[in-house]
Design an enzyme around this catalytic site. Structure first.
Site, PDB file in Angstrom:
ATOM      1  N   HIS A 239      -0.501  -7.131 -22.299  1.00 66.65           N
ATOM      2  CA  HIS A 239      -1.519  -6.306 -23.077  1.00 66.65           C
ATOM      3  C   HIS A 239      -2.008  -6.618 -24.659  1.00 66.65           C
ATOM      4  O   HIS A 239      -2.859  -6.746 -24.967  1.00 66.65           O
ATOM      5  CB  HIS A 239      -0.863  -4.723 -22.858  1.00 66.65           C
ATOM      6  CG  HIS A 239      -0.661  -4.339 -21.522  1.00 66.65           C
ATOM      7  ND1 HIS A 239      -1.255  -4.912 -20.335  1.00 66.65           N
ATOM      8  CD2 HIS A 239       0.290  -3.629 -20.990  1.00 66.65           C
ATOM      9  CE1 HIS A 239      -0.704  -4.217 -19.273  1.00 66.65           C
ATOM     10  NE2 HIS A 239       0.281  -3.563 -19.708  1.00 66.65           N
TER      11      HIS A 239
ATOM     12  N   ALA B 122       0.868  -1.061   0.014  1.00 65.23           N
ATOM     13  CA  ALA B 122      -0.052   0.188  -0.110  1.00 65.23           C
ATOM     14  C   ALA B 122       0.753   1.185   0.021  1.00 65.23           C
ATOM     15  O   ALA B 122       0.335   2.312  -0.357  1.00 65.23           O
ATOM     16  CB  ALA B 122      -0.995   0.062   1.339  1.00 65.23           C
ATOM     17  N   SER B 123       2.190   1.155   0.215  1.00 66.58           N
ATOM     18  CA  SER B 123       2.987   2.337  -0.064  1.00 66.58           C
ATOM     19  C   SER B 123       3.605   2.647  -1.271  1.00 66.58           C
ATOM     20  O   SER B 123       4.179   3.658  -1.611  1.00 66.58           O
ATOM     21  CB  SER B 123       4.214   2.253   0.827  1.00 66.58           C
ATOM     22  OG  SER B 123       4.039   1.924   2.181  1.00 66.58           O
TER      23      SER B 123
END
Ligand code: BG6
Length: 531
Positions: free
Chosen positions: A275, A30-31
């Site tokens: 992708h 989350a950092s």
């Protein structure tokens, strides 16, 4: 009211999304940049649009020491900086901020997972999240296995009934438990197999959501709607009518401080394996029987498996790889890739790839698919071009006699699906210009997403996070897809690694790749479509 206005209004109605059941989302890493740039802005946009459940919480899990309040402040800054919705709506943010929590621990620290377990129980009580869990792996890939293993060992992964497609419901089933895995998913076939095996020791496939943010782009999903929601194009979508297909993902930036990652990946791993092969599978797949997740993914994986293997010894015949040297891009000087921080001085990594693939199936036999991607190209643009066969020439002989070559006059039809930016679709046709002579000029029939719908497409992560909360895995990559894509890419990247800088071409930043790439397609009697 004019008919065109009625039609535009009718199509501009936003689709009605379902609001998911309550859940707690745990973001590992989350950092990091992904959380700040993409995940929190996407959650904020969902909250803003009323698409997040009321019973919802987010727990950030990362190494850096901070408390819940510091995490909330940091995330507020991230949303202010990166959200597509400005200015920040204080009421929406405050509601979301009240459901944000943080656990500081390293990814292999069991005590951290115990703290997470206690916090989740608390969150269930306070926010009514009902034991529903979504884990998001936004960590460096080296930490994936540690997180998955610790989650399993800490009793944080329940064997759950995961929707109607789940054939093995556990009697004690309650709530859902899913894991979202970011790319890169392995760095070759062998490592992808190992990673899949590690994940499957703890999670069942129905619980695994491998994310490819291209699938969350509206215009990528539109490929399927366009193909299968209209009856006029599909009959022309095959080797009888199509001369070749081009897929272009061009970026007008260099590696922008991501040298240490990029120098271990390169364009083939970074863009083609995921992708671009995903785009290709949507363009080339057969119509699925339904839009159920597995029906769609069954068809996609068939395409990936039908790609003719490129054995190592033929890698150089069907590909061009290149690296950018310094050059000018929109008047700005761009340093050479090799001079980027954290890039090896003798680097042989490709920042550009062009390749020709053949799909050995009934629909596409003999139709080449040309894929091209690169950094530091003149423009940021992603496009799919379907080039149709040259029309018979006889009718336009008069013009030809006037001294022109027929090919200069009779341009083949080209259907272009513009994925980004200026999202839209256009068809090149030949029309007669005013005047007494019969001759042809190319003209465009076009559709612009913004003009038709009056909005820009939403961010891919919004759609994908929502789908995961809803338990819809259609736009996520299944195990067999990721393995089939690596099976295609691995021999090529291995052959390149063995050759090092032998065979690597160079192009100045701000150009459409190296001359070798032009010669490559010209040798087939074709040319690149440069938007
Ligand atoms: C990421 C790649 O997956 O996609 C990046 O790691 C690339 O190198 C990015 O720049 C492109 O995404 P988009 O959505 O900007 O086309």
């Amino acid at each position: 009211m004019a008919l065109t206005q009625i039609l535009t209004e009718a199509i501009a109605q936003p689709s009605r999304y379902q609001v998911p059941d309550g859940c707690a989302l745990v973001i590992f890493g989350a950092s990091g940049d992904l959380t700040r740039r993409k995940l929190l802005p996407a959650l904020y946009a969902l909250a803003h649009d009323g698409l997040l459940p009321d019973r919802f919480a987010v727990i950030g899990f990362a190494r850096r020491e901070k408390d819940h309040e510091a995490f909330r402040d940091e995330m507020r800054g991230a949303v202010e900086q990166f959200s597509r919705l400005h200015p920040l709506n204080a009421e929406v943010w405050d509601r979301l901020a009240r459901s944000l929590y943080y656990v500081a621990a390293s990814f292999d620290d069991s005590a951290g997972y115990e703290r997470l377990r206690l916090l989740l129980a608390d969150v269930d009580r306070q926010h009514g999240t009902g034991g529903n869990r979504l884990y998001y792996l936004a960590t460096p890939p080296a930490a994936y296995a540690a997180v998955v293993t610790r989650l399993g060992a800490s009793g944080l992964v329940s064997k759950v009934w995961d929707g109607p497609h789940d054939t093995d419901p556990a009697p004690e089933a309650h709530g859902c438990c899913r894991i979202i895995v970011e790319k890169p998913f392995g760095r070759d076939l062998a490592t992808a197999l190992v990673l899949n095996a590690e994940i499957h020791r703890v999670f069942r496939e129905q619980q695994v959501y491998r994310i490819d943010h291209y699938l969350g782009k509206e215009t990528v999903q539109n490929i399927l709607t366009f193909r299968f929601g209209n009856s006029i194009f599909e009959p022309l979508w095959n080797r009888r009518y199509v001369d070749h297909v081009q897929l272009l993902v061009a970026e007008d930036l260099g590696v922008e401080g991501r040298g240490s990652y990029y120098d271990t990946a390169g364009a083939m791993r970074d863009m083609v394996q995921n992708h671009m092969l995903q785009l290709l599978s949507l363009v080339a797949m057969e119509p699925p029987a339904t839009f159920e997740p597995d029906a769609v993914r069954d068809e996609k994986v068939k395409v990936l498996r039908a790609i003719r293997p490129v054995p190592a010894e033929r890698a150089n015949d069907t590909t061009v790889r290149a690296q950018y040297i310094s050059g000018q891009l929109r008047g700005k000087k761009i340093a050479a890739y090799a001079d980027e921080p954290e890039v090896a001085a003798e680097t042989a990594m490709e920042t550009f790839v062009a390749l020709r693939l053949e799909i050995d199936n009934w629909r596409w036999a003999g139709v080449p698919f040309y894929l091209r991607t690169g950094k530091a190209l003149p423009k940021r643009v992603t496009e799919v071009t379907i080039q149709y066969r040259q029309p018979p020439l006889l009718l336009f002989q008069q013009a030809a006699h006037a001294g022109h070559k027929n090919q200069d006059i009779v341009k083949p039809n080209r259907l272009t699906l513009r994925i980004q930016p200026d999202e839209g679709i256009s068809l090149r046709v030949g029309l007669k210009p005013p005047g007494p002579r019969i001759s042809l000029v190319p003209a465009r029939l076009g559709f612009s997403y913004r003009e038709a719908f009056g909005v820009d497409p939403e961010e891919a992560y919004e759609r994908l996070l929502l789908d995961c909360m809803l338990g819809d895995s259609t736009l996520f990559i299944r195990r067999d897809e990721v393995e089939a894509a690596w099976a295609m890419v691995t021999p090529v990247v291995e052959a390149w690694a063995a050759d090092g800088r032998t065979g690597l071409a160079y192009y100045p930043a701000g150009n459409w790749g190296p001359k070798e790439a032009d010669r490559f397609i010209e040798a087939d009697g074709r040319e690149w479509v440069n938007p």
